[in-house]
Structure formats: structure tokens, C-alpha cells
Design an enzyme around this catalytic site. Structure first.
Site, PDB file in Angstrom:
ATOM      1  N   GLY A  29     -45.351   2.333 -41.111  1.00 39.85           N
ATOM      2  CA  GLY A  29     -44.943   1.975 -39.768  1.00 39.85           C
ATOM      3  C   GLY A  29     -44.801   0.480 -39.603  1.00 39.85           C
ATOM      4  N   GLN A  30     -45.486  -0.280 -40.438  1.00 41.05           N
ATOM      5  CA  GLN A  30     -45.509  -1.732 -40.251  1.00 41.05           C
ATOM      6  C   GLN A  30     -44.152  -2.370 -40.526  1.00 41.05           C
ATOM      7  OE1 GLN A  30     -46.003  -0.234 -43.037  1.00 41.05           O
ATOM      8  NE2 GLN A  30     -46.994  -1.418 -44.616  1.00 41.05           N
TER       9      GLN A  30
ATOM     10  N   ALA B 215     -55.230  -3.796 -46.794  1.00 43.52           N
ATOM     11  CA  ALA B 215     -55.634  -5.205 -46.825  1.00 43.52           C
ATOM     12  C   ALA B 215     -54.566  -6.150 -46.266  1.00 43.52           C
ATOM     13  CB  ALA B 215     -56.030  -5.638 -48.248  1.00 43.52           C
ATOM     14  N   SER B 216     -53.568  -5.615 -45.589  1.00 44.86           N
ATOM     15  CA  SER B 216     -52.473  -6.443 -45.051  1.00 44.86           C
ATOM     16  C   SER B 216     -51.916  -7.352 -46.138  1.00 44.86           C
ATOM     17  CB  SER B 216     -52.952  -7.306 -43.879  1.00 44.86           C
ATOM     18  OG  SER B 216     -53.583  -6.521 -42.914  1.00 44.86           O
TER      19      SER B 216
ATOM     20  N   THR C 187     -46.914  -7.532 -47.747  1.00 46.46           N
ATOM     21  CA  THR C 187     -45.846  -8.500 -47.466  1.00 46.46           C
ATOM     22  C   THR C 187     -45.995  -9.688 -48.418  1.00 46.46           C
ATOM     23  OG1 THR C 187     -45.675  -7.870 -45.154  1.00 46.46           O
ATOM     24  CG2 THR C 187     -44.902 -10.072 -45.719  1.00 46.46           C
TER      25      THR C 187
ATOM     26  N   ALA D  62     -45.051 -16.450 -46.390  1.00 48.08           N
ATOM     27  CA  ALA D  62     -45.637 -15.389 -45.553  1.00 48.08           C
ATOM     28  C   ALA D  62     -47.036 -14.992 -45.991  1.00 48.08           C
ATOM     29  CB  ALA D  62     -44.734 -14.156 -45.590  1.00 48.08           C
TER      30      ALA D  62
ATOM     31  N   GLY E   8     -50.115 -11.799 -44.576  1.00 50.83           N
ATOM     32  CA  GLY E   8     -50.194 -10.543 -43.821  1.00 50.83           C
ATOM     33  C   GLY E   8     -50.786 -10.687 -42.434  1.00 50.83           C
ATOM     34  N   VAL E   9     -50.386  -9.796 -41.532  1.00 55.91           N
ATOM     35  CA  VAL E   9     -50.904  -9.819 -40.155  1.00 55.91           C
ATOM     36  C   VAL E   9     -51.273  -8.430 -39.635  1.00 55.91           C
ATOM     37  CG1 VAL E   9     -49.498 -11.832 -39.543  1.00 55.91           C
ATOM     38  CG2 VAL E   9     -48.611  -9.547 -39.059  1.00 55.91           C
TER      39      VAL E   9
ATOM     40  N   GLU F 109     -53.508  -5.922 -39.964  1.00 54.26           N
ATOM     41  CA  GLU F 109     -54.833  -5.529 -39.461  1.00 54.26           C
ATOM     42  C   GLU F 109     -55.343  -6.473 -38.396  1.00 54.26           C
ATOM     43  OE1 GLU F 109     -57.510  -4.245 -42.963  1.00 54.26           O
ATOM     44  OE2 GLU F 109     -56.022  -5.620 -43.732  1.00 54.26           O
TER      45      GLU F 109
END
Lengths: 151, 290, 781
Positions: free
Chosen positions: C487-488, C527-528, C531, C734, C736-737, C739
Site C-alpha cells: 500500500g505504501q 523497517a521502512s 525505498t 531518500a 524511509g518514512v 512507520e
């Protein structure tokens, strides 16, 4: 076992069903219509919503035998001749994340817009509040429904 | 999750056939209207009827009518139909307001008011409204028709006085001529759909008569008779409300469960009675009919 | 860098149309043919007991039953970081709902009915439902053989106790630190368990064909890790990695709950004994609540010392975690917090104990936030309370102590570049922090609350990602990766990264769902980190494809490689401006030379990424000496909360959240994470509440009584703010965001309640009932 005849997504379908089979089971397992999902199996989540005679209902809480002679529309039916305005708007607004709730939400939104072409934000919230979505925080969905009503 | 037990499905076209089936199967039959309670109970093996009698093909039971100054809501009338009914909007807007608090659209499109009082859970939203309006439950069986005042309908949690061979065809409410106004206050755990954690309905009349009923704060939904008796004939002042609250809190007997504590329910009945009275009085003074 | 064309743009999701048209096939939507077998489970009714006997006779005799399985059929342990669970319970059960047996039939109703005929006799043992009870010396042992369990080297289980892991982090001199303090605040915060509630429940179908090849379709965040764990567990049956294939169709939400392995192993194991037949195991909503994994509960004892000027001198943070009956994944949550429980603050003296305890409640594991939401509730509450004591603005106090690039982290490594102060400033401004908001209704009060955001990915030090990129004849391309789009927007973001380097528009790119046979390795989508990590792999694969393109053009067209570049799906040459060669002309067929022969062939980019600076080796007594985390993502958030004083009802008027994404590859999707994550976080604090009875049975395994928010329960206004301080080793900068967005929700609500009502609530959830009753008590005093 009894035979039921339904108008499913504008096509007459005849299917043998047992009294204990729910509409959701029959759609998914016997009629190849898989957009309605089983999310909670007790009417709380709205993932199994279909339009029954134009009204959104929980297909997990309806026995298939009950709908003999009636009309059912699912997202397959809404999409088969091109997407509706609200569906397009949902794509443009990145409305869904995992998308498991999407068919149920689209059914509720379709019913709302059929009955009320210019709903307020509150009307939209009310109409969609029976569809649980764990991903999006709802806002991108509400905005998309709103956008779909604008020219 | 599938329904594991086998049963026969019947869809009688008239009341006569329905009551004959009920007579035949007795407590082995379950009546199916909206199914929003029954189907869940069958999936969860809570009820295992031999016969499921779908009453939606009976025309009369799908009606909302107003005859001889009496409103009739058929057993198959859904909450959505109530909300959309011109009769309801005109004469009983409180029923519309209450209906809007029940579950969500996809459930209201199927669930029925009569089903709500037949399931008879202590939290039934329909009950307080029917109680303040002195509604009557209309019942048919092979031996004829029986009318039960709503106050006598609930026999315990999930229990009613309906006999196994009886069919509830609907509820009847006599039109009230006197100027009055009402309010249904419902406690939910959030804004989204929820069962009433506590509910109170008040109806105030111009001649200082008050009807008060509650749900989810006792084994059955009930009229607050002692509170009403105290209030009747009195002008509502903060002091009167204060004393009435004390009486009301004696009339309820909430429990603690996984949804809410007894203490919070009591506290909220205090708050909701206060707010409900104020809202109803405001409506009355505003001159609006109900 | 040239101006970016695809990265940093709010591109529409590449799977959007599929999702709104009902075309998406989730695991249970796929066709598995006429041979399908359905499995029904027999579950433990006891929280802790020895299994005296299991009588399957009646079930086996039931007409239509194909097989009945119990623990003795699969006496194999499995687990992600520690092998502490069995496929079916063996000699004992450890929680109510644990799988004890399964009945398989071609008819799902027959399977369910026959499952009710399996008779299990138990010899009950004392059960532990509170982690502090588990910690006691004389507590019954939930895993008597703990000392023999296989686990990763960075776990420290203690044999003959219920302690599955104990992470200790020490820095500076803690006694000196408190001695220097002018004020010390000490208190305890409690955060209960939570459920993930993806709308799609867990689903797995296993098929072992007659040649012995095992395929598992699963709603999964971790296809490669699942394959690895299936092979480890089923190795005694002769399975190797090449014999096992995991296919991960689109997934209807994960939130950490579909990471690692839980029920999927049932489908894999049973299939091995029912060859030629797909075996379907689908969790009901009820089972989704109590037999997948839950978020760990924690009791956090926190002590912070501070000087009168607001500078922190020391932190003593002791966290006792309820991991449930199995800690194979949950102990790593405990580990992650043990390394990071300072929050985004500089503390010169640090003492952290993070203790993982077994209990007889359902197993806990990964949940969006991975322990940070839990400890940040206490920490960020504490910081507000310290500010109140010092009569200092809580935002000022946070700024004074906020960690910055180069500051030394609790485990002795410098902090990565971060936009923490920028995020705080942005939120402070947008929420008009110093301005009081007055309610219109006299029954209501309005409060403001603030919280910081902080989290690092928790991964093995060598967690890696890999990608292939392959072209088609028309120059469109497929990216093969094994990250999951739950979904992310992973599929879309990978497409944007490849698009940027190869100049192919996103509309001509497909990113494929994982299939361990076809797609290259990915550790897990948790763990995000995808990306960042898989994004690097895709970037490398795209660069690799571009190199191949230039090399072919050099050979075929006699142009120097170094002078070539890509623009709008064409190869161009700096030295020869009139030259242009569309990709579609040669990416499959090669380039024809003057003599009629061809150069090149299908372009197939390959890229990998693995951090090479991380290490989990450190001193077990201090956690110094290693480099366990790759980097932290930080941010800040604030809320305006309206509270009805009488009913306790809370209404979120406005939330602002700023997060440092390094570089938002797709800002619209980052905003989507903020909107969704915030509501999930708000839900944990305001509504969700797991209720167990005194025998350890979950009382509300359904949405009727485990309330997750509806469209009516959203904030009036959400302002997402993206900060971009690049991550030097991230793709286009970049990090991760996913969580992080939910982490500030609980403490900022608690802080806003304090602001509005003057009451401090130290246990979650903070329901309207709790607010009303707490305030009522305060008034009565």
C-alpha cells in the site's frame, strides 16, 4: 440445493445454491466475481459490499437464496464498460494504498452519488463510514469522491 | 466462515403461510428479515434453526403506513427506508434521527427496526424511541392477532414475550396531537458506528409531561417511570434536573463489560439526560414539531 | 545533478487502475484448481498446559476428511531470529488459540465440522499474563529449554528464565549524570498490546507437486525470508531452496503483521504430506486477532535528569516487554528499542535495559513503528512534564536537547544528517504553537500537544536487496524486485527511480510482485527500508542497464561511451548532437552494423545493495563497539485536540506532521503515509483496546469491539510537511518514512490532554472513558 436466477452485472446468471451459502460465497466461489472481499465476515468492515437492487449491502450477511430474481452489481459490473468518474478520480488522487477495501468503498460511493450527486463532506463521510480502511486515513478517498462531483 | 449447520429456507408470500410454518417448526424456526443479526448468529453457531423463514416476500410487512392516525412500520422496513420515508420525516423525525445512529449505510439498507426489537439486545437503539411513543408490537399467529405494548415486550437480555409460533408483523404508533419535541442521545466509543454503550430518549410535551426511556444501562430497555412521575407537571429548572438525575440513576442498573465500565455509563447517563432534556426543550420552544 | 523529471514528482500509482477496477488478485482471489483442500484448525483452549493426549479418531472417521495433522507430524522448530516455535503445538500449549491440530477436507464445511471432533486433553500449568510476573525468579518457565534454542548472535536469552533477550546499552557515567542534575523525574508508563488489523486477513495456499516441488502463495511481506524459513524448518523432509517457491500476490495490508513467518508454515508443511493438492489456509478475522502476531506491550520505567537550563544530564530507561508465547520476531523489537530508547535527544549519560519476556498471551512481533511508538509514548510524555516543572516551553526544551548530525548515538556511532530542527520549526510555525485556541462550546476545552519522531530500520546488518530490469521491444520495461507493495507505493517508487535514470516514463514501466523463482532477493519489506535499500538496488540496476546500452552503442556506432547520455528514451551523444537512437530500436534486437550483423541483445540490468558499514557485534554489557543501525529518520508533529469535559469525547481539530524523507521520491505517497500513519497512531491511543479474560482469552477479536477508526473519526485538518535533508547513501537522497508517521500520535495526544485538562494519563489507550473518568476524579478532589 435450489436454483436461483439473478441479474448479475447486467447478465442473467443461474446458479445452484444451498440455503446455508452466503451471497459472498456464491459470488466468489461459484460465479467468478471476486471483487467483493471477506474482511470480517460479520458486517463490520464493508469489504464485501455489493449493490443489491441499487442499495449497498453486506454480501456476507445475505443468504444467496434470498436474492433470487434480484439485481446485483459489483465493481466488475461498474468497471466493465470503462471506469466511472469516481473510480477515475480515485486513481488520480492516489486514494487507495493496499486497495483491499477499494471495491467495497467504490460500491458505497456509487450508491451515494446515485442518490445524491452533490454530497457534502459530511454526507460522504456518513456514506463511507461503514467501510473500514486501515491504510489511508480516509482523506484521499473522501477528496476523490468530492472531486468526482465537480466539473 | 461458513454456516456449518443445514436448514431449510422458506419464503412465504403471505402472513398465513408464514404463521403456518412457524406453527409447524416452533422453536426450530428463525424468522429472517434483514439478516444482519441472524446470519452472524448462524455463522457463529449461536443459533442453529431447522427452518429459516424469510418474510420479505410478504407485501404488507414492507409497508410504512399512516391510517386512522396510527403509524404502522412493517417488520421488513429497513432503517434506510425509515430515514427516507416522508411519513416518518413529517410525523416522527425522532425515528429518523435514531435510525441514522444505527450502524452504517450498508447495514441500515438491510437491517430492520422490528428485527432490532426482536433481537432484543439491551442496547437496541429502536427501543427507547418506541418506548417514549408508547408503541405497540403487532403479532400474528394461527390463533389470530395480539397487540403488546412495547413496555411489556422485553423479557430480558435478548428475550421477548413473543411465542415461538408468533410472527411480529410490525409496530404501531398512535399519532400524538399535542405539541411535543424529543431527542435521542447515544453514547458510542467513537463517531463511527457503534452499539449504544448507553442511550436515552426524552419526549417533552407543552403541558409539562415528560417521557424518558433508556437502553444499554439495564437488562432491558425501559421507561424511567419514577423519574417521569417526578418531572410531570414541573417546569424544568436546573434544580429539577438535578433531582431528576438522582432518580434516574436509581432506575438504571448498568454493568461493566468490555465496552464500557458501569461507572462511565452512570456518569454518561447523568450527562446525556441533562443534554437530552435541554435539546428537547429547545426544540419545543423553537416551535418545531418534535 | 540535472533537474529531476520523475523523482520528486507526485506520480499516480502504477497499480491504481488495477485496484479501483477490482482487477487486483489477492491470495484468496487466485484460482488454484479443482483439487483444492481446505484446512480447519483445532486451537488450544488453555493458556499454558501440557498436552496429555490428542484423540483424532472421530475426526479421521468423519466422511470427507482427507487428513488430520498434529504436532507429531511436523516436529520441527522455526523462527526468524530465534527458533522458539513449532508448526503445531508439540508437548505443550503456550497461549489460548495456539494451533494444536488441523483437519483437511475437500469441503470447507466438512473440515470445520470434523475439527470440532478432535479431542485434546490438557494438564494445565500456571499461566503468566503479566511480564512483571514472568520476570520473577519463581515464575513457571514458558520455554524450559530456552537455553538450547538457536538464535542470532545479537540476542541474549537467559536459560531457565522467561527472559528471551536482554539488551543493555550503557554510555558515560549514569550516577554522575544524575548527580549533576538539578531535577530528576521518574515514572512508569504502560502501553498495552495492539493488533495490526489489515483488512485482508492472513492467507496462504501450499502446493507440493508430485515431483516434490513446493509452491506457497502467501499474503506476505517477506517472500524470500519465508522461503528461507520454510526450507530451514522442512529440511528434515529433504527440501532445499531450489525446491521451494514463494509467490507473493498483492497484499491487503501488512503493518508488520505479515512479516516473517506465522501461519504460512501450516500451508507449506501440510502441502508436503498432501502432494498434488493445493492446501488452503485462510485466517478468519477472529484468528487474525489472536494467532498471527500482536504489537508487544511494554512497561517502561523512565528516569531523566536535567539541569535548570534545560540540558539533559542522564537517562535511565528500563523497558519490560510482553512478547507473548514466542519471541522469535518480537525480541528484535526489544533489541531495537534497547539501542534507541534515548529518543532523538543528546544524553551524555545513558543506561538502557530492554528486557524481552515470554508470557502466555499470543506471540508478538513486528508492528509498524517496531517498538518506537511504544517507548516514545513515555519519553515524550516525560519531556513535557519536565518542561512544566522547569517552567520552560516544551518545544524549547526539545530543541535544546535535539540530536544533530555528528552527535554520538547511544551505541557510540555518529548521528546521520537530519532535518530534525527544521521539522520542529516547521511544525511549531504551522500549528501556531504559542497561540492558545479557545473553544466555542463551554463544555469543551482545547489543548495542544507536541512530539518528536525518531526511528531507525531494525535489520540484520547485512540485509540486502536486489533488482533486475528488463526491456521489452517497445522500450517499455519490467522491474523485477521482491519488495512488497503493501500500500505504501513501493512499486511506483521503484518505477520512478528507474524512470529517472533510463528516461523511460513511469507509464511505460511495470514493477512486478515477488516470486522467489523469478525475482531477485529481498530480505523483507519491513523497517521502512525498501525505498532506501531496494531503491538503491533498482538505481544500480538502472545504471547497469544504462552502461550496457552505452557499451553497445559504442561498439555498434563507434561513439565514445563517455560522451553518451540518455534523454527522452533515446541515446544521445554530447560530441555528436545530431545523433539520436531510440531505445526501442535496439534494447531487444541489438543494433545492426553496416555489414548486416548485430551488436548487443536484450538489455538486462542487474543491481544489488547491501550496507557494508553495519555490524551487530558489540559488547553485550554496553552495546558499544558495533554499528547496528543504518540511519535514523526523524520528524516532529503537533496536534490541536478538542475535549468535551463531561463526556471525555475527543476531536482532533488539526494535526501537523513534518518528516525528513531525505528526498521524497513521490511526495504524494509520502503524504499518504502521513495521513494513514497518523490515523493508525491516533487509533492506538484513542480507541483500540485489547481485552483478555483472566484465563488469557481475547474477548474482542472483532471490529465490533476492537474499534479501528472510520471515515467519521478523522482529524478535521491534516498538514503534512516534507523535509528533505538528503541521506548520503540513499537513492536520490531518500530514506524511509512509512512507520515513522504513526509514532508521535500517542504522546502528542497525552500532552494535549495535559494542556487542556491538567491531567496526565500514563497508560494507553487514552479512551474518552478514561479521559472523562480521570477528569471527574480530578474535579472531585
Amino acid at each position: 440445493m435450489s436454483e436461483i436466477k439473478i441479474l448479475l452485472n447486467n447478465e442473467e446468471r443461474i446458479v445452484e445454491v444451498q440455503p446455508y451459502e452466503t451471497l459472498l460465497e456464491v459470488l466468489r466461489e461459484k460465479l467468478g466475481v471476486i471483487s467483493p472481499k471477506c474482511g470480517c465476515d460479520r458486517g463490520d468492515c464493508g469489504a464485501c459490499n455489493v449493490l443489491l437492487n441499487g442499495r449497498s449491502v453486506r454480501s456476507c450477511l445475505i443468504l444467496a437464496v434470498e436474492v433470487d430474481g434480484q439485481e446485483i452489481i459489483t465493481v466488475e459490473g461498474i468497471s466493465k464498460d470503462g471506469l466511472s468518474k469516481v473510480q477515475e478520480s480515485m486513481i488520480d488522487n492516489n486514494s487507495f494504498q493496499c486497495g483491499f477495501c477499494a471495491p467495497g468503498v467504490i460500491i458505497s460511493a456509487t450508491e451515494l452519488l446515485n442518490n445524491n450527486p452533490h454530497p457534502t463532506r459530511e454526507d460522504i463521510k456518513e456514506a463511507l463510514s461503514g467501510n473500514l480502511c486501515r491504510c489511508t486515513g480516509y482523506l484521499p478517498i473522501l477528496e476523490a469522491v468530492e472531486n468526482a462531483t465537480k466539473e | 466462515m461458513s454456516i456449518l449447520h443445514d436448514f431449510e429456507y422458506y419464503k412465504p408470500a403471505d402472513i398465513k403461510s408464514a404463521v403456518e410454518l412457524l406453527d409447524k417448526f416452533g422453536n426450530k424456526a428463525k424468522i429472517l428479515a434483514g439478516g444482519t443479526d441472524l446470519v452472524v448468529q448462524m455463522k457463529e453457531n449461536i443459533v442453529t434453526p431447522d427452518a429459516v423463514i424469510d418474510i420479505k416476500a410478504i407485501d404488507k410487512l414492507n409497508e410504512i403506513s399512516l391510517d386512522d392516525e396510527t403509524l404502522f412500520i412493517g417488520a421488513c422496513v429497513t432503517f434506510t427506508e425509515l430515514m427516507e420515508s416522508e411519513i416518518i420525516q413529517k410525523y416522527f423525525p425522532l425515528i429518523k434521527d435514531m435510525s441514522a445512529t444505527v450502524a452504517s449505510m450498508g447495514i441500515r439498507n438491510r437491517a430492520t427496526l422490528v428485527g432490532n426489537i426482536c433481537s432484543a439486545v439491551p442496547s437496541a437503539d429502536s427501543a427507547p424511541i418506541l418506548l417514549v411513543y408508547d408503541a405497540e408490537v403487532v403479532i400474528k399467529s394461527k390463533s389470530g392477532e395480539r397487540i403488546i405494548p412495547i413496555e411489556q415486550w422485553f423479557a430480558g437480555p435478548k428475550k421477548t414475550v413473543r411465542k415461538d409460533n408468533e410472527l411480529v408483523t410490525g409496530v404501531a404508533i398512535h399519532l400524538i396531537k399535542e405539541n411535543h419535541a424529543g431527542c435521542y442521545e447515544k453514547l458510542g466509543r467513537y463517531s463511527g458506528e457503534d452499539l449504544a454503550q448507553a442511550g436515552i430518549c426524552v419526549l417533552v410535551f407543552e403541558d409539562q409531561i415528560y417521557h424518558v426511556a433508556f437502553c444499554a444501562v439495564g437488562p432491558v430497555p425501559k421507561r424511567a417511570e419514577i423519574t417521569e412521575k417526578f418531572l410531570n407537571g414541573k417546569e424544568i429548572t436546573p434544580e429539577v434536573i438535578k433531582q431528576a438525575k438522582k432518580l434516574l440513576l436509581e432506575e438504571i442498573s448498568p454493568i461493566s463489560d468490555i465496552r464500557s465500565s458501569k461507572e462511565y455509563r452512570i456518569h454518561m447517563m447523568d450527562v446525556m439526560f441533562d443534554r437530552g432534556m435541554k435539546k428537547a426543550l429547545n426544540k419545543l420552544r423553537g416551535g418545531t414539531h418534535v | 545533478m540535472d533537474k529531476l523529471k520523475y523523482v520528486g514528482k507526485p506520480v499516480v500509482r502504477i497499480d491504481g487502475k488495477e485496484k479501483v477496477s477490482g482487477a487486483t488478485r489477492f491470495t484468496d482471489d487466485l484460482e488454484y484448481g479443482q483439487n483444492m483442500l481446505y484446512a480447519a484448525l483445532v486451537e488450544s483452549t488453555e493458556a499454558h498446559a501440557l498436552i496429555k493426549s490428542i484423540d483424532t479418531t472421530e475426526a479421521e472417521k468423519y466422511r470427507g476428511v482427507v487428513a488430520v495433522f498434529t504436532g507429531k507430524d511436523f516436529p520441527y522448530k522455526f523462527g526468524l531470529y530465534m527458533k522458539d516455535r513449532y508448526i503445531f503445538a508439540m508437548d505443550r500449549v503456550r497461549f489460548v488459540g495456539e494451533q494444536v491440530a488441523a483437519v483437511v477436507s475437500r469441503d470447507k464445511r466438512i473440515a470445520e465440522k470434523a475439527a470440532k471432533l478432535v479431542k485434546v486433553e490438557y494438564d494445565p500449568l500456571p499461566a503468566l499474563f503479566d511480564q512483571m510476573e514472568s520476570l520473577k525468579n519463581d515464575a513457571v518457565l514458558i520455554h524450559p529449554d530456552l537455553g538450547e534454542y538457536v538464535h542470532v548472535p545479537w540476542f541474549f536469552p537467559q536459560a531457565k528464565t522467561n527472559i528471551a533477550h536482554w539488551r543493555k546499552t550503557r554510555q558515560g557515567d549514569i550516577e554522575k549524570g544524575f548527580a549533576e542534575a538539578d531535577y530528576i523525574l521518574e515514572d512508569t508508563y504502560r502501553v498495552p498490546r495492539y493488533a495490526h488489523c489489515p483488512i485482508e486477513t492472513h492467507a496462504a495456499v501450499g502446493l507440493c507437486d508430485l515431483s516434490g516441488r513446493l509452491t506457497v502463495w502467501a499474503s506476505s511481506q517477506s517472500p524470500h525470508t519465508q522461503r528461507n524459513l520454510f526450507v530451514e524448518a522442512l529440511a528434515p523432509l529433504g527440501f532445499t531452496h531450489k525446491d521451494v517457491r514463494v509467490i507473493a500476490p498483492p497484499i491487503g495490508g501488512g503493518f508488520g503483521g505479515k512479516a516473517g513467518v506465522s501461519m504460512e508454515i501450516l500451508a507449506a508443511a501440510m502441502a508436503t504430506k498432501l502432494r498434488g493438492n493445493p492446501v488452503r489456509v485462510i485466517w478468519s478475522r477472529e484468528r487474525e486477532f489472536y494467532n498471527t502476531s500482536q504489537r508487544l506491550g511494554v512497561i517502561a520505567k523512565l528516569k531523566i535528569g536535567v539541569k535548570n537550563d534545560g540540558m539533559f544530564t542522564a537517562i535511565d530507561h528500563r523497558l519490560y516487554w510482553d512478547a507473548g508465547a514466542s519471541a522469535e520476531y518480537g525480541a528484535n523489537v526489544v533489541n531495537a528499542v534497547g539501542l534507541s530508547a534515548t529518543g532523538p535527544y543528546r544524553f551524555p549519560n545513558i543506561f538502557i535495559d530492554s528486557v524481552c519476556l515470554y508470557t502466555n498471551l499470543p506471540p508478538c512481533g513486528a508492528y509498524r513503528g517496531f517498538g518506537y511508538s511504544e517507548f516514545m509514548f513515555g519519553l515524550e510524555s516525560h519531556i513535557n512534564r519536565i518542561a512544566t516543572h522547569l517552567k520552560m516551553d516544551p518545544v524549547t526544551l526539545r530543541k535544546k536537547n535535539a540530536i544533530q548530525e555528528g552527535d554520538i548515538l547511544a551505541y557510540g556511532v555518529p548521528m546521520n544528517p537530519s532535518g530534525l530542527l527544521k521539522a520542529i520549526d516547521a511544525v511549531e510555525k504551522e500549528i501556531e504553537w504559542s497561540k492558545k485556541v479557545k473553544p466555542i462550546d463551554s463544555n469543551k476545552v482545547i489543548g495542544k500537544g507536541f512530539s518528536l519522531i525518531w526511528k531507525a530500520p531494525a535489520m540484520p546488518p547485512n540485509a540486502s536487496s536486489a533488482a533486475f530490469i528488463k526491456f521489452s521491444e517497445d522500450g517499455s520495461l519490467n522491474i523485477l524486485v521482491s519488495g512488497m507493495d503493501m500500500g505504501q507505493g513501493f512499486l511506483t517508487v521503484m518505477a520512478q527511480i528507474a524512470a529517472e535514470i533510463l528516461t523511460v516514463p513511469v507509464s511505460k514501466i511495470r514493477t512486478e510482485n515477488p516470486d522467489t523463482d523469478r525475482n531477485p532477493y529481498e530480505w523483507q519489506t519491513v523497517a521502512s527500508h525498501v525505498t532506501w535499500s531496494c531503491g538503491n538496488a533498482v538505481r544500480n540496476a538502472a545504471i547497469n542497464a544504462r552502461d550496457q546500452i552505452f557499451e553497445i552503442v559504442e561498439r555498434a556506432c563507434d561513439l565514445p561511451k563517455d560522451e553518451l547520455y540518455l534523454k527522452d528514451e533515446k541515446v544521445k551523444c554530447k560530441a555528436k548532437p545530431e545523433f539520436e537512437l531510440p531505445l526501442k530500436n535496439f534494447v531487444i534486437d541489438g543494433i545492426q552494423t553496416e555489414d548486416g550483423t548485430f551488436r548487443g541483445g536484450p538489455i538486462l540490468g542487474k543491481g544489488i545493495f547491501m550496507p557494508e558499514f553495519t555490524s551487530a557485534n558489540s559488547d553485550p554489557e554496553t552495546s558499544q563497539g558495533g554499528h547496528p543501525n543504518v540511519h535514523y529518520t526523524v520528524g516532529a508533529a503537533a496536534i490541536i485536540l478538542e475535549i468535551d469535559k463531561d463526556t471525555g469525547e475527543m476531536h482532533v481539530k488539526k494535526v501537523v506532521e513534518a518528516i525528513d524523507a531525505g528526498k521524497a521520491i513521490n511526495p504524494d505517497l509520502v503524504k499518504g503515509q502521513i495521513t494513514g500513519g497518523l490515523l493508525q497512531g491516533l487509533s492506538t491511543v484513542l480507541y483500540e483496546d485489547m481485552r483478555y479474560d483472566e484465563k488469557g482469552k481475547l474477548l474482542n477479536p472483532n471490529f465490533t469491539d476492537y474499534k479501528i477508526p472510520t471515515a467519521k473519526d478523522i482529524p478535521d485538518e491534516i498538514v503534512p510537511i516534507i523535509i528533505e535533508v538528503p541521506q548520503p547513501d540513499g537513492p536520490f537522497g531518500a530514506r524511509g518514512v512509512g512507520e515513522h508517521t504513526m509514532i508521535p500520535a500517542a504522546p502528542m495526544v497525552a500532552n494535549a490532554i495535559q494542556d487542556a485538562l491538567g491531567v496526565r494519563i500514563k497508560t494507553m489507550p487514552i479512551t474518552q472513558e478514561k479521559v472523562a473518568m480521570t477528569y471527574l476524579k480530578k474535579k472531585e478532589k
